[in-house]
Write an enzyme that holds these catalytic residues in place. Structure first.
Site, PDB file in Angstrom:
ATOM      1  N   ASP A  98       0.716  -1.195   0.020  1.00 18.26           N
ATOM      2  CA  ASP A  98       0.053   0.041   0.099  1.00 18.26           C
ATOM      3  C   ASP A  98       0.732   1.327   0.045  1.00 18.26           C
ATOM      4  OD1 ASP A  98       0.984  -0.024   2.652  1.00 18.26           O
ATOM      5  OD2 ASP A  98      -1.057  -0.344   3.500  1.00 18.26           O
ATOM      6  N   ASP A 273      -7.435  -8.026  -0.083  1.00 11.57           N
ATOM      7  CA  ASP A 273      -6.548  -8.071   1.209  1.00 11.57           C
ATOM      8  C   ASP A 273      -7.390  -7.942   2.441  1.00 11.57           C
ATOM      9  OD1 ASP A 273      -6.323  -5.269   0.858  1.00 11.57           O
ATOM     10  OD2 ASP A 273      -5.193  -5.819   2.768  1.00 11.57           O
TER      11      ASP A 273
END
Lengths: 382, 382
Positions: A98, A273
């Site tokens: 991320d 996720d």
């Protein structure tokens, strides 16, 4: 470390559709990611309580690493000097990272956001950091991430339309800066743009169109599963996915429960996720074909049955509920290890089932069957 | 569960001696224990942070379980109803249990000792329990323990000769009661008497002779490695071991460091247990051929080398010190898992080396070599 030079470019191949559900694969130089895919979360360069070989053996093609945590400890430059994140954590397969932005907003102290980026102090030792779109991409590059995320601003819901619009427009400007910064990186990696827009369909649309205009090899959908009802999340997917190009993968960030996942696949999402299987595993909660089972419950204390005798996962098949209950009660590490294993195995098993069902054009029936199992609930103790 | 009906009787076979060091095997219906043996500690029916298959793969032939912990949670009758401790914790190989007495004295509240036994309250929930020589043997029988310990009284050192003598004589009377109670149990299991006598050679002698008169299939040496200098412990072994019959195994309880073990083997001890490798593993300390390495130390932060590239243990061979340091700093479960693995592997590797050296009549040279490695210390970081 083993590398599979399968491709020198990043690409997505769509193999089949079944309604809006998509079967495909993301091909990267480090390996193929079968989609729909669930990515176990390896926050601080470890999937908590699991050896990397175990995670792989469950069928995970890709892990997620958290840029915020890794930039603080051990530090991106250090990881790079040690050969990159794959080498560091002994995961030679693809890794997605991320941007760090989401966790800056939820964990860091003294945050200050400007057009340039965000400054903050570490929640661990108070060290001052600056995270800009350029620095986020640089850090992800130092880590060696295969799939990187643009820095964005994710507003908490509920928020005003004005606030949501401001954040998504800032995120679009950051998307352009991120794309430019990413040009410095080696071929074969990908940077995804992130769709924001809160719970407002017209703003989601604006965000998606803006990103498609900039052009990315894949698109993330952010700012969902942050407390809003599931139906709001699913409606946003129905707005966004038809805008996104069919030849690019779509990643729904931070989602979610098995039900969230299967409903999102039904609306065209390819990648997921979530900390749910790992975090729940550390809190005595097991995911199974028959729903969730709380091993803290005293009803398991004398139960010699395994969680699921038909599971391929040794943790679900070979250990008694009585033993798991005992480990949980005694706060033994092995309890967390076994239940994390059970949960990641269940999530990967679910994804494999989803992929097989799409391939055979029976996704709708599969979804109904799976939900029937959850609704049935666990077999009562003897 | 797999059972190996190797023998229907418990027996010890002495294969070779080298000085006072003994190579042999303890044969039980559940399997053979190669001696000198190190028994990993599985306090609450788990070797903390390890899957049972992993512990076995390291070469452990036998585990130790703690009666005090198991009688409190999950309870001996419950374990028996679930098929016994081997089935419960998925360890089909031999298990040795202590009597519970030592941990009553160190952990329980409101202890009261009489000729009959000891009463106490659980340190977990205050429940009242009574532990007598008969009940201790009964509990160990319910657990299904292969090698059981008599209840004894272990006095803390320093203590007066009078106090030490009183405790050892009580322990001798309890030894007789334990032996009688043990007659109810199935063939193939063994009950060991425990030599006490503190740091007084003549009292150690009295205790050992008293136990040999009663007659046991094996003898434990208790009340050592409780804070006294190593030379005191070794002198007591030199007093006790010559009194014990050569055709019975000798178990030095709760010992110890690698150095304690090798010096005790040199004085005729066959079996050991200690929390040191497992507990140290949870506290960032690794045991290696080159001594102990503290992974908390910042000097490891950038070190790409494994702990020991020549080790057979993946945790010691495949993960960098930088990564282990990172896991420890972040308090990640995987750090404890890997370092526990490293340490148990090292302890079993040491025992295998000891056995091979005795077999080849080069134990003295082996001991010198091993100590040279420890003294050399770890290779400095680059």
């Amino acid at each position: 470390m083993m590398h599979q030079p399968l491709a020198d470019e990043f690409r997505y191949r769509l193999h089949a559709t079944d309604g809006a559900a998509r079967l495909g694969e993301v091909v990267t130089p480090r390996g193929v990611i079968r989609t729909p895919a669930f990515m176990p979360v390896g926050t601080a360069a470890t999937v908590k309580g699991m050896y990397p070989e175990q995670v792989r053996a469950l069928g995970a093609d890709i892990l997620l690493g958290n840029t915020y945590h890794l930039m603080l400890r051990p530090g991106a430059e250090r990881v790079a000097a040690l050969g990159g994140l794959h080498e560091f954590m002994r995961w030679p397969h693809p890794i997605l990272t991320d941007s760090g932005g989401f966790q800056v907003m939820s964990l860091a102290a003294l945050r200050k956001m400007t057009e340039k980026g965000v400054t903050f102090r570490s929640h661990i030792d108070g060290t001052y950091y600056e995270l800009t779109p350029e620095r986020s991409v640089e850090i992800q590059g130092l880590l060696g991430s295969d799939i990187q995320m643009q820095l964005d601003e994710c507003v908490r819901l509920p928020a005003s339309g004005e606030e949501i619009a401001r954040a998504l427009r800032l995120s679009l400007r950051w998307a352009e800066r991120s794309k430019k910064a990413f040009e410095l990186q080696p071929k074969g990696r990908a940077l995804f743009g992130i769709v924001q827009g809160g719970d407002a369909p017209e703003l989601r649309e604006e965000s998606a169109r803006g990103l498609v205009d900039i052009g990315f090899p894949g698109y993330s959908i952010g700012g969902l599963a942050v407390g809003e009802p599931q139906e709001v999340m699913l409606r946003m997917l129905e707005v966004v996915n038809p805008i996104l190009p069919t030849d690019r993968p779509r990643y729904l960030m931070g989602v979610g429960t098995p039900d969230d996942i299967i409903e999102s696949v039904a609306r065209g999402v390819d990648m997921f996720d979530c900390v749910m299987p790992t975090r729940s595993g550390r809190h005595a909660l097991a995911f199974t074909r028959f729903g969730r089972i709380n091993l803290k419950n005293a009803r398991h204390a004398d139960d010699p049955r395994p969680l699921d005798e038909e599971s391929d996962c040794p943790a679900a098949r070979d250990y008694s509920r009585a033993y798991l209950h005992h480990l949980v009660r005694c706060d033994e590490m092995l309890g967390s290890m076994l239940l994390t294993w059970v949960n990641l195995a269940y999530y990967q098993h679910l994804m494999a089932g989803i992929r097989a069902a799409i391939a055979e054009g029976r996704f709708k029936a599969f979804k109904a069957e799976v939900k029937e199992g959850w609704a049935r609930g666990d077999i009562p103790a003897r």
